[in-house]
Design a protein around this motif. Structure first.
Motif, PDB file in Angstrom:
ATOM      1  N   LEU A  94      40.113  10.552  16.518  1.00 34.75           N
ATOM      2  CA  LEU A  94      41.284  12.240  16.969  1.00 34.75           C
ATOM      3  C   LEU A  94      41.308  13.566  16.221  1.00 34.75           C
ATOM      4  N   LEU A  95      41.194  14.568  16.945  1.00 33.31           N
ATOM      5  CA  LEU A  95      40.845  15.851  15.751  1.00 33.31           C
ATOM      6  C   LEU A  95      41.599  15.736  14.484  1.00 33.31           C
ATOM      7  N   SER A  96      43.433  15.948  15.067  1.00 31.18           N
ATOM      8  CA  SER A  96      43.991  16.192  13.484  1.00 31.18           C
ATOM      9  C   SER A  96      43.960  15.099  12.991  1.00 31.18           C
ATOM     10  N   ARG A  97      43.603  13.747  12.834  1.00 31.24           N
ATOM     11  CA  ARG A  97      43.279  12.801  12.524  1.00 31.24           C
ATOM     12  C   ARG A  97      41.478  13.324  11.284  1.00 31.24           C
ATOM     13  N   VAL A  98      40.999  14.040  12.429  1.00 32.00           N
ATOM     14  CA  VAL A  98      39.205  14.302  11.635  1.00 32.00           C
ATOM     15  C   VAL A  98      39.600  15.507  10.691  1.00 32.00           C
ATOM     16  N   GLU A  99      40.431  16.525  11.322  1.00 28.64           N
ATOM     17  CA  GLU A  99      40.860  17.631  10.097  1.00 28.64           C
ATOM     18  C   GLU A  99      41.226  17.678   9.192  1.00 28.64           C
ATOM     19  N   ALA A 100      42.318  16.495   9.099  1.00 30.44           N
ATOM     20  CA  ALA A 100      43.684  15.998   8.204  1.00 30.44           C
ATOM     21  C   ALA A 100      42.670  15.275   6.886  1.00 30.44           C
ATOM     22  N   SER A 101      40.981  14.773   7.298  1.00 32.24           N
ATOM     23  CA  SER A 101      40.381  13.521   6.414  1.00 32.24           C
ATOM     24  C   SER A 101      38.875  14.544   6.246  1.00 32.24           C
ATOM     25  N   GLN A 102      39.240  15.898   6.625  1.00 29.99           N
ATOM     26  CA  GLN A 102      37.092  16.114   6.377  1.00 29.99           C
ATOM     27  C   GLN A 102      36.500  16.160   5.000  1.00 29.99           C
ATOM     28  N   VAL A 103      37.035  16.475   4.221  1.00 22.75           N
ATOM     29  CA  VAL A 103      36.647  15.918   2.551  1.00 22.75           C
ATOM     30  C   VAL A 103      36.378  14.848   2.690  1.00 22.75           C
ATOM     31  N   GLU A 104      37.265  13.899   3.319  1.00 21.25           N
ATOM     32  CA  GLU A 104      36.721  12.290   2.552  1.00 21.25           C
ATOM     33  C   GLU A 104      35.612  11.807   3.744  1.00 21.25           C
ATOM     34  N   LEU A 105      35.789  12.317   4.627  1.00 20.38           N
ATOM     35  CA  LEU A 105      35.504  11.657   5.843  1.00 20.38           C
ATOM     36  C   LEU A 105      33.905  11.645   5.412  1.00 20.38           C
ATOM     37  N   ALA A 106      33.565  13.131   5.053  1.00 22.05           N
ATOM     38  CA  ALA A 106      32.599  13.818   4.860  1.00 22.05           C
ATOM     39  C   ALA A 106      31.580  13.226   4.011  1.00 22.05           C
ATOM     40  N   ALA A 107      32.354  12.803   2.708  1.00 21.15           N
ATOM     41  CA  ALA A 107      31.857  12.285   2.077  1.00 21.15           C
ATOM     42  C   ALA A 107      31.274  10.921   2.676  1.00 21.15           C
ATOM     43  N   ALA A 108      31.778  10.161   2.589  1.00 17.51           N
ATOM     44  CA  ALA A 108      31.968   8.735   3.424  1.00 17.51           C
ATOM     45  C   ALA A 108      30.733   8.734   4.441  1.00 17.51           C
ATOM     46  N   VAL A 109      30.508  10.059   5.101  1.00 18.60           N
ATOM     47  CA  VAL A 109      28.969  10.403   6.153  1.00 18.60           C
ATOM     48  C   VAL A 109      28.152  10.088   5.035  1.00 18.60           C
ATOM     49  N   THR A 110      27.851  11.379   3.911  1.00 16.52           N
ATOM     50  CA  THR A 110      27.075  11.769   2.985  1.00 16.52           C
ATOM     51  C   THR A 110      26.627  10.241   2.530  1.00 16.52           C
ATOM     52  N   ARG A 111      27.792   9.097   2.085  1.00 15.94           N
ATOM     53  CA  ARG A 111      27.046   7.640   1.642  1.00 15.94           C
ATOM     54  C   ARG A 111      25.992   7.651   2.323  1.00 15.94           C
ATOM     55  N   THR A 112      26.650   7.105   3.405  1.00 15.90           N
ATOM     56  CA  THR A 112      25.736   6.825   4.871  1.00 15.90           C
ATOM     57  C   THR A 112      24.170   6.942   4.529  1.00 15.90           C
ATOM     58  N   VAL A 113      24.547   8.173   4.813  1.00 13.03           N
ATOM     59  CA  VAL A 113      23.243   9.111   4.976  1.00 13.03           C
ATOM     60  C   VAL A 113      22.599   8.108   4.197  1.00 13.03           C
ATOM     61  N   VAL A 114      22.865   8.042   2.887  1.00 13.93           N
ATOM     62  CA  VAL A 114      21.629   8.258   1.215  1.00 13.93           C
ATOM     63  C   VAL A 114      21.556   6.520   1.637  1.00 13.93           C
TER      64      VAL A 114
END
Length: 254
Positions: free
Chosen positions: A223-243
């Protein structure tokens, strides 16, 4: 082996089909075939098969025994097989890490692998939120100019390649894509808002192999509003997964 129907002066598509039939004529029982054997198997003239075989030899897809003049499959096929195997390995190695990402964020997780100017959804793990993103089913190919994963992949390419990817788009759409790519480079992750499904936001990071070449991307969508509100945390989580996926594949991220 089915005989190939149609005239020998057929279309380009027919030529491609016939070239494929030449390759498929070989198997474990007949790893080498002579010109006459191929012509009989395919129901074509020797001249037609010779033209096809020589073209395949020039591409490295067939080899010709210099002594017997028989044909066998070429080593270039091993390179192609390696590409396929690599994709399968990525999906296998990534699965548990993608599941962990879904569990930690609640959002739908995607593994997208680059295929030329597009990215194919190699895996998707559905989110746990009641309102979740299901916009890209596994097996779907999406142009790199659409979606967070495509933006993440484009952000690793040079400007000439990015310009080539947007060349067929109208000027406004092309400008929008380039703006998203520039933003991803500056921000450190790609983010899109409703460009695949209205009301859905996504965040993605590129996945690089041991040579530093981009092979795909990992993204989360919801959900766009949820992703926008947590974008920094989500980006950090995706980065960890990529690594984690890169380490599982034996790749060092550049």
């Amino acid at each position: 082996m089915e005989r190939i129907e149609g005239s020998e002066s057929g279309s380009d598509l027919q030529t491609v089909v016939r070239a494929g039939a030449v390759l498929f004529a070989f198997d474990q029982n007949t790893p080498e075939l002579g010109l006459s054997q191929l012509a009989t198997k395919l129901g074509l003239s020797k001249a037609a098969v010779h033209r096809l075989a020589q073209t395949l030899v020039s591409l490295g897809l067939l080899e010709q025994n210099p002594t017997t003049r028989t044909y066998r499959l070429g080593v270039r096929l091993l390179q192609l097989a390696h590409v396929v195997q690599s994709s399968l390995d990525i999906r296998h190695e990534a699965r548990s890490h993608l599941r962990d990402l879904r569990d930690s964020t609640g959002e739908t997780v995607y593994l997208m692998l680059r295929r030329g100017d597009g990215a194919i959804c190699a895996d998707r793990i559905e989110g746990s939120h009641p309102m979740r993103d299901l916009s890209t089913p596994p097996g779907t190919t999406v142009p790199l100019t659409i979606g967070a994963s495509g933006t993440a992949i484009l952000s690793t390419l040079d400007d000439t390649e990015v310009e080539g990817a947007v060349r067929s788009l109208d000027s406004k759409t092309a400008a929008d894509v380039i703006e998203r790519v520039d933003a991803a480079r500056a921000r450190g992750f790609a983010m899109t808002r409703g460009d695949i499904s209205e009301g859905v936001g996504a965040i993605a990071m590129p996945l690089l192999d041991d040579r530093g070449a981009v092979v795909g991307a990992v993204s989360v969508g919801g959900l766009l509003s949820r992703v926008e509100a947590s974008q920094v945390e989500l980006a950090a989580a995706v980065t960890r997964t990529v690594v984690e996926i890169a380490e599982a594949m034996g790749w060092k991220q550049v």
